[in-house]
Design a protein around this motif. Structure first.
Motif, PDB file in Angstrom:
ATOM      1  N   UNK A   1       0.673  -1.286   0.261  1.00 45.91           N
ATOM      2  CA  UNK A   1      -0.008   0.092  -0.197  1.00 45.91           C
ATOM      3  C   UNK A   1       0.761   1.396   0.011  1.00 45.91           C
ATOM      4  N   UNK A   2       0.282   2.175  -0.793  1.00 43.79           N
ATOM      5  CA  UNK A   2       0.539   3.783   0.081  1.00 43.79           C
ATOM      6  C   UNK A   2       0.287   4.334   0.076  1.00 43.79           C
ATOM      7  N   UNK A   3       0.279   6.074   0.975  1.00 47.81           N
ATOM      8  CA  UNK A   3      -0.438   6.336   1.827  1.00 47.81           C
ATOM      9  C   UNK A   3      -0.916   7.633   0.220  1.00 47.81           C
ATOM     10  N   UNK A   4      -2.376   7.458   0.186  1.00 43.64           N
ATOM     11  CA  UNK A   4      -2.931   7.900  -1.053  1.00 43.64           C
ATOM     12  C   UNK A   4      -3.121   9.041  -0.624  1.00 43.64           C
ATOM     13  N   UNK A   5      -4.095  10.626  -1.708  1.00 43.28           N
ATOM     14  CA  UNK A   5      -4.418  11.051  -1.710  1.00 43.28           C
ATOM     15  C   UNK A   5      -5.172  11.435  -0.242  1.00 43.28           C
ATOM     16  N   UNK A   6      -5.163  12.358   0.887  1.00 42.08           N
ATOM     17  CA  UNK A   6      -5.944  12.598   1.626  1.00 42.08           C
ATOM     18  C   UNK A   6      -7.873  13.482   0.772  1.00 42.08           C
ATOM     19  N   UNK A   7      -8.607  12.999   1.882  1.00 35.27           N
ATOM     20  CA  UNK A   7      -9.758  14.114   1.359  1.00 35.27           C
ATOM     21  C   UNK A   7      -9.257  15.691   2.409  1.00 35.27           C
TER      22      UNK A   7
END
Lengths: 347, 315
Positions: free
Chosen positions: B125-131
């Motif tokens: 996993x990567x850290x995706x765009x946050x809301x």
């Protein structure tokens, strides 16, 4: 850049350029092996050895070629009439479903094999009939509808295998019950793992060739493919020809699924086809849409797949090299085909 | 029935609809540009795969998220250039080349993925765009969570659609691109290059398709797995037809489609879902796309020169 048509392309050009496309594909294969940190020539050698190096390997290649001959013929027949059937995958599963429906006790010998084969063809033909009627009646593009139906059909198969067609003895695996012995295609030679589906595929290729080169329907299919408007103007029932083409194409693709179930696997599971329907497009294009060449082309494509699997285990180059090579071969081949008829003029 | 109303009135449903629409909006805009210029791009499915993969891989290797989006766009443009070269100056069959590009881009993604990560069993996993968390706006009841707590990439999709509409219909460049898909001979008579316009449109359009793919890995799912695009590309081709080749209508189509998709996921949890096999719900998006094509078939204003290769001086 300009393209000048060549009035009468010399034979050297007609053979040389497609051959060059295959050589270029081999060069790409070597480059990919190099990128993956393997010895390029050894990788090619391992692919060839994995495909033909032993009796077991060669039979595996022939078995893998069987569904590809059927789907390749299905695509070749349709594309020749410029009917873009990208739904061979769905039609294949339709045939496989019928093989299970009729092959698990509903019919006995000697009826079960011929009846289920014909019923399978009918089912595949019906799956393609929908998109084709939408095309001829409403002008809905068949590319997208046949593509989308592939996804619908896979979900339908998944529903069948988890519901009404589930094997009660399957330990919870989503697969169908096994076919009865009478519904299985026997092996061509006792002891050799090659079933009659392969022979049937060869017969199908000859039959399609006869239809295309010796019958009125074949002539009409070619005419519709070359110039639909001209064919209409000449009084040909273009829509009727397209529907007939679709029935033939869908039926052929269905035989791929039918023979995989009746000949090779003996039951249906949702991983029956690793994309045989889509690969049929490559098979047909590499064969220049000629039904007899489809056999050779399917053997070539099957050899790349079987050989790459075996090479991947030995040399560690990912097995997806096969898919890359075949897509490359497809693009090189359509380019080569065009260049046999046109000269590129730079200015 | 009351279940249906509960769903339609819930914040999470509308937020999900906009989230699901985002990758479709990018890719539909990409396809729309190509088709407006006269080129059917069936490479869309594979280009979305390579976009999902390239964006994810770049971020996995340490790039910031927006660089990941850029990497996806670059990868998409590369395959777009391949498609454009074969179909525009060489005039090869757009059907066959498009399918070939889809196969090649998909296989390339899988090949490189396996090469880079030979051992993994569960996708990293990567850290995706946050809301987004905007002052005031994000706190508005209902509208806040639906519109202003989306990721930046969703907003980029909406802005992109606006830009595509503006460029295509309000600028000379857009006029030239549209003319290349309607009446290429007239474009050439103006001293413009049909080849250049069409190739440019396919390359830019393919870049947008790939960004749409990257939304799946960088904003929606945070890892790359095989078959994650799952026919979304083909659905976008149906959306272009449904939107009658107009960006605004196509965005509405994507939103409508996404709302149905969000609805079918939620209906699976209701008593209705217990009665019907879940596969029926999963089929809905594909059947809906086919239905959209049938409904629009009579009214479609297809670009006149779509799929017609242009050769200088030929009529």
């Amino acid at each position: 850049m300009r393209l000048d048509p060549i009035a009468a392309p010399p034979l050297s050009r007609q053979i040389g350029l497609p051959a060059l496309a295959l050589v270029a594909t081999l060069l790409v294969a070597m480059a990919l092996a190099l990128i993956a940190g393997a010895d390029p020539l050894a990788t090619l050698g391992l692919i060839a050895k994995g495909a033909f190096g032993s009796k077991f390997a060669a039979l595996e290649t022939l078995n893998r070629a069987t569904p590809l001959i059927f789907t390749g013929l299905a695509v070749a027949v349709a594309f020749r009439a410029k009917l873009w059937n990208i739904g061979a995958e769905a039609q294949l599963y339709a045939g496989a479903i019928v093989a299970v429906l009729l092959g698990t006790g509903a019919l006995g010998a000697p009826l079960v094999l011929p009846v289920s084969a014909l019923a399978a063809m009918l089912a595949g033909a019906l799956v393609l009939l929908g998109p084709v009627v939408l095309k001829t009646r409403l002008g809905v593009d068949e590319v997208v509808t046949t593509l989308l139906l592939n996804f619908v059909m896979l979900l339908f198969v998944s529903y069948l295998l988890e519901g009404p067609m589930k094997d009660p003895m399957g330990m919870g695996w989503p697969k169908s019950p096994a076919l009865i012995k009478e519904a299985r295609l026997p092996r061509i030679v006792d002891g050799l793992r090659l079933h009659w589906g392969f022979a049937l595929a060869l017969i199908a290729a000859v039959v399609v060739w006869v239809i295309q080169s010796r019958t009125t329907l074949g002539f009409e299919m070619r005419a519709v493919g070359q110039n639909r408007e001209a064919a209409r103007f000449a009084g040909m029932p273009v829509n009727v020809v397209l529907v007939k083409t679709a029935l033939l194409s869908g039926g052929l693709a269905a035989l791929a699924g039918w023979s995989e179930v009746a000949g090779l696997k003996g039951h249906l599971s949702s991983d029956l086809s690793p994309g045989f329907g889509y690969t049929g497009i490559i098979v047909a294009m590499l064969a220049l849409l000629h039904p007899l060449s489809v056999v050779l082309s399917a053997l070539f494509v099957a050899a790349i797949f079987v050989g790459s699997d075996s090479m991947s285990r030995a040399a560690g180059v990912p097995t997806y090299i096969a898919d890359m090579l075949l897509a490359t071969a497809l693009l090189f081949m359509v380019l080569a085909l065009m260049l046999t008829r046109y000269r590129v003029v730079w200015k | 029935m009351s279940d249906l109303f509960d769903i339609l009135l819930s914040v999470s449903f509308w937020a999900a609809a906009i989230r699901i629409a985002s990758p479709l909006i990018f890719a539909t805009m990409g396809e729309l540009i190509c088709e407006r210029a006269g080129v059917l791009n069936l490479g869309i499915e594979g280009i979305m795969v390579i976009g999902a993969f390239a964006g994810w891989m770049a971020v996995y290797l340490g790039a910031p998220l927006w660089l990941g989006v850029t990497a996806a766009m670059a990868a998409g443009m590369l395959f777009g250039l391949l498609h454009a070269t074969l179909t525009v100056p060489f005039g090869l069959s757009q059907h066959v080349v498009g399918l070939g590009v889809t196969m090649l881009a998909t296989a390339t993604s899988y090949f490189v993925y396996r090469l880079a990560l030979p051992e993994v069993t569960s996708p990293p996993k990567i850290t995706p765009f946050a809301p987004m968390d905007l002052p005031v706006l994000s706190d508005i009841p209902f509208l806040g969570p639906v519109l202003f707590q989306q990721t930046a990439l969703t907003w980029a999709a909406l802005i992109c659609a606006g830009l595509v509409g503006f460029v295509l219909f309000r600028t000379p460049l857009g006029l030239a691109v549209r003319a290349a898909g309607e009446n290429p001979a007239a474009v050439e008579a103006q001293g413009l290059s049909v080849t250049g316009l069409r190739m440019g449109a396919v390359v830019v359009g393919s870049g947008l398709m790939a960004v749409g793919g990257s939304f799946l890995t960088l904003s929606a799912f945070s890892s790359f797995f095989f078959e994650m695009v799952n026919g979304r590309g083909w659905i976008c081709i149906a959306l272009v037809v449904f939107g009658a080749w107009r960006p605004g209508k196509a965005v509405l189509g994507a939103l409508l489609f996404a709302a149905f998709d969000a609805l079918q996921i939620r209906l699976q949890q209701t008593p209705l879902g217990a009665h019907l096999p879940y596969q029926v719900f999963l089929m809905a998006p594909y059947l809906l796309s086919i239905l959209a094509l049938i409904l629009m078939s009579r009214r479609a204003e297809v670009p006149a020169a779509l799929m017609v290769p242009y050769r200088k001086g030929e009529r």
